[in-house]
Enzyme design. Structure first.
Site: not given
Length: 225
Positions: A94, A172, A174
């Site tokens: 990002c 993302h 994560e």
């Protein structure tokens, strides 16, 4: 293998207490690959001495823009170029994806078409993948040496590779659904409600975070030894 996490942002306090901060999310995402981690909070002007302080590097997301006039942006860009010159692998996610492109001569802008939020479809190396996203800024001009390996209709430059030295990802891997749900609650009014409702409707559907984590780990380990 030691991975240095360059933390460019923090999770909202009400989310960090339950779900962890940005560096915690990457430790969890990359667990099981034999890495040890150390974090530097670059947004607080906490920087490593140089690229040699870790075997591989990772830059997190951030609420800030790569183009913002902040005291830590220029030193981070200098560190990115030093890591690149050192031959150590660097992964950016990002904001990390964006600041690496900017540091190497690309351009990052706020996309006038709004935000990508929640589970989004990309094409990676010719195959569809689904990952959670939360961003408006995009890399709009590629730096020299950047190869597009993943894209979407919303974000043409969603995943970039710079030879064997850098791998960057706009969405993302994560972020799980719980974190996206928390962001929706924490940032009410930022994104139009119909778009948030559409994102909520995708909760529980499968995504490819584990496959992207493996890709990131393989890329980082390529330089080991």
């Amino acid at each position: 293998m030691k991975i240095g996490i360059l933390q460019a942002g923090r999770a909202a306090p009400e989310l960090a207490a339950k779900l962890g901060d940005y560096d915690d999310m990457f430790r969890h995402l990359l667990a099981g690959y034999g890495f040890e981690f150390r974090s530097w909070a670059v947004l607080d002007m906490e920087f490593p001495a140089g690229p040699e302080d870790a075997d591989g590097w990772l830059i997190t997301g951030s609420v800030h823009g790569a183009y913002d006039d902040l005291p830590w942006i220029a030193p981070l860009e200098a560190l990115i170029r030093a890591i690149h010159d050192s031959g150590r692998p660097l992964v950016g996610v990002c904001f990390g994806h964006q600041i690496i492109a900017q540091a190497l001569g690309g351009k990052v802008e706020k996309y006038p078409g709004g935000y990508a939020v929640g589970r989004s479809e990309y094409v990676l190396n010719g195959k569809p993948v689904f990952l959670n996203a939360w961003h408006q800024d995009q890399v709009t001009r590629l730096p020299e040496g950047a190869e597009v390996i993943g894209s979407s209709a919303f974000c043409p430059h969603a995943m970039l590779r710079y030879g064997d030295s850098m791998l960057t990802i706009q969405p993302h891997p994560e972020f799980d659904d719980a974190y996206i749900e928390g962001l929706i609650r924490a940032r009410t009014g930022v994104v139009p409600e119909p778009q948030l409702a559409a994102a909520r409707a995708e909760f529980g559907k499968p995504n490819d975070s584990a496959a992207i984590a493996r890709m990131m780990a393989d890329f980082l380990r390529r330089k080991e030894g």
